[in-house]
Scaffold this active site. Structure first.
Site, PDB file in Angstrom:
ATOM      1  CB  SER A 245       7.845   2.003   1.368  1.00 48.08           C
ATOM      2  OG  SER A 245       7.002   1.994   2.501  1.00 48.08           O
TER       3      SER A 245
ATOM      4  CD1 TRP B 203      10.966   5.614  -8.875  1.00 45.70           C
ATOM      5  CD2 TRP B 203      10.287   6.611  -6.990  1.00 45.70           C
ATOM      6  NE1 TRP B 203      11.286   6.942  -8.980  1.00 45.70           N
ATOM      7  CE2 TRP B 203      10.871   7.580  -7.842  1.00 45.70           C
ATOM      8  CE3 TRP B 203       9.784   7.005  -5.760  1.00 45.70           C
ATOM      9  CZ2 TRP B 203      10.982   8.917  -7.453  1.00 45.70           C
ATOM     10  CZ3 TRP B 203       9.882   8.336  -5.394  1.00 45.70           C
ATOM     11  CH2 TRP B 203      10.476   9.283  -6.233  1.00 45.70           C
TER      12      TRP B 203
ATOM     13  CG  HIS C 101       6.198  -5.969   0.260  1.00 41.24           C
ATOM     14  ND1 HIS C 101       6.798  -4.770  -0.076  1.00 41.24           N
ATOM     15  CD2 HIS C 101       5.165  -6.127  -0.617  1.00 41.24           C
ATOM     16  CE1 HIS C 101       6.158  -4.233  -1.103  1.00 41.24           C
ATOM     17  NE2 HIS C 101       5.178  -5.034  -1.453  1.00 41.24           N
TER      18      HIS C 101
ATOM     19  CB  VAL D 208      -1.721   8.600   3.458  1.00 39.03           C
ATOM     20  CG1 VAL D 208      -2.608   9.245   2.394  1.00 39.03           C
ATOM     21  CG2 VAL D 208      -1.926   9.303   4.797  1.00 39.03           C
TER      22      VAL D 208
END
Length: 322
Positions: free
Chosen positions: A42, A46, A98, A124
């Site tokens: 998710s 990044w 997480h 996905v």
């Protein structure tokens, strides 16, 4: 669901084969700490990179990203060594989890950054990520037993064990995604299930007005990376010299991160088969494309019943009544 949003009390414990949120009880916070809380695939890496660029104000990081920003709950890395490394860091710390916020110790001196992604896009990416994980290596690192060899059900089976059978091939993406979207798993046991994803984001959404909780949408990072980085710098109280911004934003783009995969991919223990494959595509909309209209309608009806309407609209980027 695990617990009441914003309730006061000990954190909820979340555990999986390679995670245990109880390790947060031993985390020694200090002022300025940044906790990045996301579901898998998710935008975790990044956001870690963005925080690294803001903290150091240069694309040239002093160490690999996973050393600078460890995954606190991950059982692959012994807790004592991880905490000692964090304690020795002289810079502003930023760590990864997480775990939903109700399973993390909430300290007023820290800022909690929760990154959300359209659940179908996340799923996905998770599907493709599964093929890039060395599951034997992961079991070895976490002390899990290897799968039992298969035997033929015959009178001779007890005397003639058969060689292990190859794992069954994964179902096609569409079949897997429909099964994932129908899951009714317990969020505490399967955090990457649809109920787990929506619980994680519902919990953060309920806390979004708290001064030290920040929600970021993956699609906003894609559409306006510089704007989101500037917004986060402002929230974190980090001043970046204006001439420095172009280099920092460029270093946070998907293409530049993929080019530095060996330095940035979360693979300190060799669990990933291919570091570059970790940065597969990074685009939005791939999940919605897989489902037909009736399947999308079923998904929409189910998820709208699971989260507040304003969260559903923000997360899916369309009105909840559409």
């Amino acid at each position: 669901m695990p617990g009441d949003h914003g309730s006061i009390g000990p954190p909820v414990r979340y555990r999986s084969a390679d995670e245990d949120s109880a390790r947060w009880l031993d985390f020694a916070f200090r002022p300025g700490d940044i906790v990045i809380s996301t579901r898998s695939k998710s935008g975790t890496t990044w956001m870690q990179m963005i925080c690294a660029l803001l903290v150091f104000r240069t694309p040239e990081l002093p160490a690999p990203l996973t050393e600078l920003s460890p995954w606190v709950d991950w059982l692959v890395e012994p807790a004592d060594g991880m905490f000692a490394r964090l304690e020795a860091q002289p810079h502003r710390r930023f760590v990864k989890t997480h775990t939903p916020l109700d399973g993390v110790v909430l300290d007023p001196r820290a800022t909690y950054v929760v990154v959300a992604r359209h659940p179908l896009d996340m799923a996905v990416s998770l599907y493709h990520q599964g093929a890039n994980i060395d599951h034997d290596r992961l079991r070895e690192l976490t002390g899990q037993a290897a799968p039992e060899p298969s035997t033929v059900a015959s009178p001779e089976a007890h005397r003639s064990p058969q060689p292990p059978q190859p794992p069954r091939p994964r179902p096609p993406l569409r079949e897997w995604l429909l099964s994932w979207a129908a899951s009714r798993a317990d969020p505490r046991e399967e955090m990457d299930s649809l109920p787990g994803v929506l619980w994680h984001l519902s919990d953060a959404w309920a806390r979004r007005d708290q001064p030290n909780v920040v929600l970021v949408h993956y699609d906003d990072l894609s559409a306006d990376l510089e704007g989101q980085m500037r917004r986060l710098a402002n929230v974190l109280g980090i001043e970046v010299p204006e001439p420095t911004w172009p280099a920092l934003v460029r270093a946070a783009t998907f293409d530049h991160m993929r080019a530095r995969a060996d330095e940035l991919a979360p693979n300190p223990a060799g669990v990933l088969k291919d570091n570059a494959a970790f940065f597969r595509r990074g685009r939005s909309g791939s999940g919605r494309e897989v489902l037909g209209e009736e399947e999308w309608a079923r998904y929409r009806a189910r998820t709208q019943a699971m989260v507040p309407a304003d969260l559903w609209g923000w997360l899916h980027r369309e009105p909840a009544t559409a």
